[in-house]
Scaffold this motif. Structure first.
Motif, PDB file in Angstrom:
ATOM      1  N   THR A  43      -7.608  20.165  20.024  1.00  0.00           N
ATOM      2  CA  THR A  43      -8.402  19.007  19.613  1.00  0.00           C
ATOM      3  C   THR A  43      -7.586  17.741  19.737  1.00  0.00           C
ATOM      4  O   THR A  43      -8.059  16.697  20.218  1.00  0.00           O
ATOM      5  N   ALA A  44      -6.322  17.808  19.348  1.00  0.00           N
ATOM      6  CA  ALA A  44      -5.462  16.622  19.454  1.00  0.00           C
ATOM      7  C   ALA A  44      -5.225  16.233  20.906  1.00  0.00           C
ATOM      8  O   ALA A  44      -5.096  15.061  21.239  1.00  0.00           O
ATOM      9  N   LEU A  45      -5.173  17.208  21.798  1.00  0.00           N
ATOM     10  CA  LEU A  45      -4.960  16.917  23.221  1.00  0.00           C
ATOM     11  C   LEU A  45      -6.136  16.152  23.792  1.00  0.00           C
ATOM     12  O   LEU A  45      -5.969  15.238  24.586  1.00  0.00           O
ATOM     13  N   LEU A  46      -7.357  16.482  23.412  1.00  0.00           N
ATOM     14  CA  LEU A  46      -8.530  15.841  23.978  1.00  0.00           C
ATOM     15  C   LEU A  46      -8.794  14.498  23.333  1.00  0.00           C
ATOM     16  O   LEU A  46      -9.334  13.604  23.973  1.00  0.00           O
ATOM     17  N   ALA A  47      -8.462  14.300  22.108  1.00  0.00           N
ATOM     18  CA  ALA A  47      -8.751  13.041  21.416  1.00  0.00           C
ATOM     19  C   ALA A  47      -7.487  12.210  21.342  1.00  0.00           C
ATOM     20  O   ALA A  47      -6.964  11.957  20.268  1.00  0.00           O
ATOM     21  N   ARG A  48      -6.961  11.716  22.587  1.00  0.00           N
ATOM     22  CA  ARG A  48      -5.739  10.945  22.605  1.00  0.00           C
ATOM     23  C   ARG A  48      -5.987   9.440  22.644  1.00  0.00           C
ATOM     24  O   ARG A  48      -5.041   8.665  22.745  1.00  0.00           O
ATOM     25  N   TYR A  49      -7.325   8.920  22.771  1.00  0.00           N
ATOM     26  CA  TYR A  49      -7.647   7.490  22.820  1.00  0.00           C
ATOM     27  C   TYR A  49      -8.315   7.068  21.531  1.00  0.00           C
ATOM     28  O   TYR A  49      -9.016   7.848  20.887  1.00  0.00           O
ATOM     29  N   THR A  50      -8.154   5.805  21.218  1.00  0.00           N
ATOM     30  CA  THR A  50      -8.788   5.242  20.028  1.00  0.00           C
ATOM     31  C   THR A  50     -10.082   4.570  20.435  1.00  0.00           C
ATOM     32  O   THR A  50     -10.315   4.275  21.627  1.00  0.00           O
ATOM     33  N   PRO A  51     -10.960   4.305  19.544  1.00  0.00           N
ATOM     34  CA  PRO A  51     -12.204   3.571  19.874  1.00  0.00           C
ATOM     35  C   PRO A  51     -11.927   2.208  20.471  1.00  0.00           C
ATOM     36  O   PRO A  51     -12.683   1.729  21.318  1.00  0.00           O
ATOM     37  N   VAL A  52     -10.851   1.626  20.012  1.00  0.00           N
ATOM     38  CA  VAL A  52     -10.512   0.301  20.583  1.00  0.00           C
ATOM     39  C   VAL A  52     -10.186   0.455  22.081  1.00  0.00           C
ATOM     40  O   VAL A  52     -10.607  -0.357  22.899  1.00  0.00           O
ATOM     41  N   ASP A  53      -9.478   1.557  22.374  1.00  0.00           N
ATOM     42  CA  ASP A  53      -9.179   1.807  23.794  1.00  0.00           C
ATOM     43  C   ASP A  53     -10.449   2.004  24.587  1.00  0.00           C
ATOM     44  O   ASP A  53     -10.593   1.550  25.728  1.00  0.00           O
ATOM     45  N   TRP A  54     -11.345   2.737  23.956  1.00  0.00           N
ATOM     46  CA  TRP A  54     -12.616   3.007  24.646  1.00  0.00           C
ATOM     47  C   TRP A  54     -13.372   1.732  24.895  1.00  0.00           C
ATOM     48  O   TRP A  54     -13.916   1.480  25.985  1.00  0.00           O
ATOM     49  N   LEU A  55     -13.435   0.830  23.879  1.00  0.00           N
ATOM     50  CA  LEU A  55     -14.144  -0.441  24.025  1.00  0.00           C
ATOM     51  C   LEU A  55     -13.470  -1.322  25.077  1.00  0.00           C
ATOM     52  O   LEU A  55     -14.132  -1.975  25.892  1.00  0.00           O
ATOM     53  N   LYS A  56     -12.144  -1.311  25.009  1.00  0.00           N
ATOM     54  CA  LYS A  56     -11.430  -2.120  25.996  1.00  0.00           C
ATOM     55  C   LYS A  56     -11.652  -1.602  27.423  1.00  0.00           C
ATOM     56  O   LYS A  56     -11.776  -2.368  28.375  1.00  0.00           O
ATOM     57  N   SER A  57     -11.708  -0.255  27.519  1.00  0.00           N
ATOM     58  CA  SER A  57     -11.955   0.318  28.837  1.00  0.00           C
ATOM     59  C   SER A  57     -13.328  -0.077  29.349  1.00  0.00           C
ATOM     60  O   SER A  57     -13.493  -0.442  30.534  1.00  0.00           O
ATOM     61  N   ASN A  58     -14.318   0.012  28.482  1.00  0.00           N
ATOM     62  CA  ASN A  58     -15.669  -0.416  28.902  1.00  0.00           C
ATOM     63  C   ASN A  58     -15.688  -1.884  29.265  1.00  0.00           C
ATOM     64  O   ASN A  58     -16.338  -2.298  30.247  1.00  0.00           O
ATOM     65  N   HIS A  59     -15.005  -2.685  28.419  1.00  0.00           N
ATOM     66  CA  HIS A  59     -14.981  -4.121  28.705  1.00  0.00           C
ATOM     67  C   HIS A  59     -14.317  -4.403  30.052  1.00  0.00           C
ATOM     68  O   HIS A  59     -14.794  -5.235  30.845  1.00  0.00           O
ATOM     69  N   ASN A  60     -13.264  -3.678  30.310  1.00  0.00           N
ATOM     70  CA  ASN A  60     -12.595  -3.858  31.617  1.00  0.00           C
ATOM     71  C   ASN A  60     -13.500  -3.457  32.778  1.00  0.00           C
ATOM     72  O   ASN A  60     -13.539  -4.093  33.829  1.00  0.00           O
ATOM     73  N   ASN A  61     -14.256  -2.371  32.543  1.00  0.00           N
ATOM     74  CA  ASN A  61     -15.188  -1.961  33.609  1.00  0.00           C
ATOM     75  C   ASN A  61     -16.255  -3.013  33.844  1.00  0.00           C
ATOM     76  O   ASN A  61     -16.645  -3.284  34.996  1.00  0.00           O
ATOM     77  N   TYR A  62     -16.745  -3.597  32.737  1.00  0.00           N
ATOM     78  CA  TYR A  62     -17.773  -4.646  32.876  1.00  0.00           C
ATOM     79  C   TYR A  62     -17.214  -5.842  33.643  1.00  0.00           C
ATOM     80  O   TYR A  62     -17.868  -6.407  34.542  1.00  0.00           O
ATOM     81  N   MET A  63     -16.019  -6.228  33.231  1.00  0.00           N
ATOM     82  CA  MET A  63     -15.404  -7.380  33.889  1.00  0.00           C
ATOM     83  C   MET A  63     -15.142  -7.101  35.385  1.00  0.00           C
ATOM     84  O   MET A  63     -15.351  -7.940  36.253  1.00  0.00           O
ATOM     85  N   GLU A  64     -14.671  -5.877  35.599  1.00  0.00           N
ATOM     86  CA  GLU A  64     -14.395  -5.528  37.009  1.00  0.00           C
ATOM     87  C   GLU A  64     -15.683  -5.500  37.814  1.00  0.00           C
ATOM     88  O   GLU A  64     -15.739  -5.940  38.964  1.00  0.00           O
ATOM     89  N   SER A  65     -16.764  -4.967  37.224  1.00  0.00           N
ATOM     90  CA  SER A  65     -18.049  -4.924  37.913  1.00  0.00           C
ATOM     91  C   SER A  65     -18.559  -6.324  38.195  1.00  0.00           C
ATOM     92  O   SER A  65     -19.043  -6.630  39.288  1.00  0.00           O
TER      93      SER A  65
END
Length: 488
Positions: free
Chosen positions: A86-108
């Motif tokens: 479980t610890a191996l799969l949950a290595r990102y925080t929600p902030v990371d997830w939001l930032k990743s989405n935001h980066n994808n939006y910006m890149e798009s």
């Protein structure tokens, strides 16, 4: 300055700069959508997830989503928690997830903006290049049209010069034919003059004199030879000039034939359109430079050909004028000598005829004198014969008186008179015989004179026959002035 955007496979360029890259096909664009920050390592393969496309986070939570996780670090975490799945799969925080989405939006959004700018710039580029292509093609067509006008102009100049050259060549050829005919016509007068000199060599005795006729005939022969020599020189010059004219005309013909071919090719190029048949690609043809002249040298080449032709035409016209002058000069010169010889012949014939008439008159007088001398001789002979009887009588008387006897043989006056009579008759007979001798001598002299006069008359008759019947009859065939200048 605005930059022209593109996808990751294109290159940003400035407006006006030629790009060396082309957009790839749509089928090759899928791989470009993958973010290199989210490429999943083969060591992180999860068997419970599908084998479809997915992204993995590439940012360390404590650092940010823009940092890449080192594979060694991931391996360390895995080794640190080997049994905690479980610890191996949950290595990102929600902030990371939001930032990743935001980066994808910006890149798009950035990609879309770049694509939009590319579309707008490309449309403007296509329009500009289309206008530039049309303008360039129109300018090229205009240049070809101007080139066609130049070719048409020089063609007209060449045609005009060729027509002039053909006319001049024909005129010179006609004058050359006239010169040849005139040269051939001089053979007759030359032969006549030589025949006259040959026949006059048949004159006899004192009539074989180097008179004015012979001098004029020799001058006529020399004059005709001189005229023939000048005609031959002019004929050679005419042949050379005709060759030069034909050479210049050949250059003009070759030039105009080249221009006809060039005009046909450029005319075909001028009427070529984007929808024309027969157009095709000829790769690398723009790198082939097969030209051999520049516009200036091209125009100067034709201008030099025309100038050469004009110079040859001028020389040909001058030669024609010189030949015309030569024909008139030689004709007048030969006619002057012909008339001079004829006048000399006429004067000589008059002189010979006058001498012949005088000889005939003297011969007639001589014949008359011979006749009278012969009559005188006959009279003297008769007179001598007539004195024979009186002498015989006197001799007989003297002889008879010698027979007188004795004293009767007297020297009386009768005796003296008989002796005187015999002596007188002897003297008379002697004088008559002397006069008879003189008369016979005179008769012989008259006969010799008669022979001389008759021989001289035969000489004069022979001279008259040669000059009048042979020479003057031949000289009647002297060609007319039009024939001497080459006209038929």
């Amino acid at each position: 300055m605005e930059l022209l955007g593109s996808t990751h496979t294109a290159t940003y360029t400035r407006p006006g700069m030629k790009s060396t890259n082309f957009l790839p096909a749509i089928s090759t664009m899928a791989s470009s959508y993958k973010n290199p920050h989210f490429v999943m390592s083969q060591s992180m393969y999860l068997p419970w997830r599908p084998n479809s496309y997915f992204r993995t986070a590439s940012a360390v939570p404590s650092i940010g989503v823009t940092s890449r996780i080192s594979p060694d670090l991931i391996q360390a975490k895995v080794s640190r928690f080997p049994s905690n799945r479980t610890a191996l799969l949950a290595r990102y925080t929600p902030v990371d997830w939001l930032k990743s989405n935001h980066n994808n939006y910006m890149e798009s959004e950035s990609s879309r903006h770049s694509a939009e700018r590319l579309r707008v710039d490309t449309a403007r580029l296509i329009q500009d290049k289309e206008q530039l292509t049309r303008k360039t093609q129109s300018t090229t067509s205009k240049n070809i049209g101007e080139r066609l006008n130049d070719i048409v102009f020089w063609k007209s100049e060449l045609n005009h010069e060729i027509e002039n050259m053909i006319g001049e060549t024909n005129a010179l050829a006609e004058v050359k034919k006239r010169l040849e005919r005139a040269l051939a016509e001089t053979e007759g007068p030359l032969q006549v003059a030589r025949e006259c000199l040959y026949h006059r060599e048949k004159r006899m005795s004192v009539d074989l004199v180097h008179d004015k006729v012979e001098k004029d005939l020799i001058q006529e022969v020399e004059s005709i030879k001189g005229c023939q020599e000048r005609m031959r020189c002019s004929l050679d010059a005419a042949n050379s000039q005709l060759a030069s004219n034909r050479a210049a005309q050949h250059e003009l013909d070759r030039d105009i034939n080249d221009k006809l071919i060039a005009h046909r090719i450029d005319d075909k190029c001028h009427y070529l359109r984007n929808t024309s048949d027969g157009i095709s690609y000829f790769h690398g043809v723009e790198n082939i430079d097969a030209t051999v002249s520049m516009p200036e040298s091209w125009a100067k080449f034709t201008d030099n050909n025309i100038l050469r032709s004009q110079n040859e035409r001028a020389a040909s016209a001058k030669l024609r004028h010189d030949i015309e002058t030569l024909l008139n000069t030689t004709s007048n010169e030969m006619w002057n000598h012909f008339n001079s010889v004829n006048v000399a012949f006429t004067n000589r014939l008059s002189e010979v005829a006058d001498a012949k008439n005088k000889l005939q008159m003297h011969l007639a007088k001589t014949l008359q004198e011979i006749f009278q001398t012969e009559m005188l001789i006959e009279a003297l002979k008769k007179a001598i014969r007539d004195k024979e009887s009186p002498l015989k009588v006197a001799h007989t008387r003297l002889d008879e008186r010698t027979r007188r006897p004795n004293v009767e043989l007297c020297r009386d006056s009768t005796q003296l008179r008989l002796v005187s009579e015999v002596r007188e008759i002897d003297d008379t007979i002697q004088r008559l015989r002397e006069r008879l001798w003189e008369a016979e001598k005179t008769l012989q002299m008259l006969v010799n004179t008669k022979v001389t006069l008759e021989h001289d008359l035969s000489i004069k008759a022979n001279s008259l026959f040669i000059d009048q019947e042979k020479c003057m009859s031949m000289r009647k065939s002297f060609p007319s002035t039009p024939r001497l200048v080459g006209y038929t």
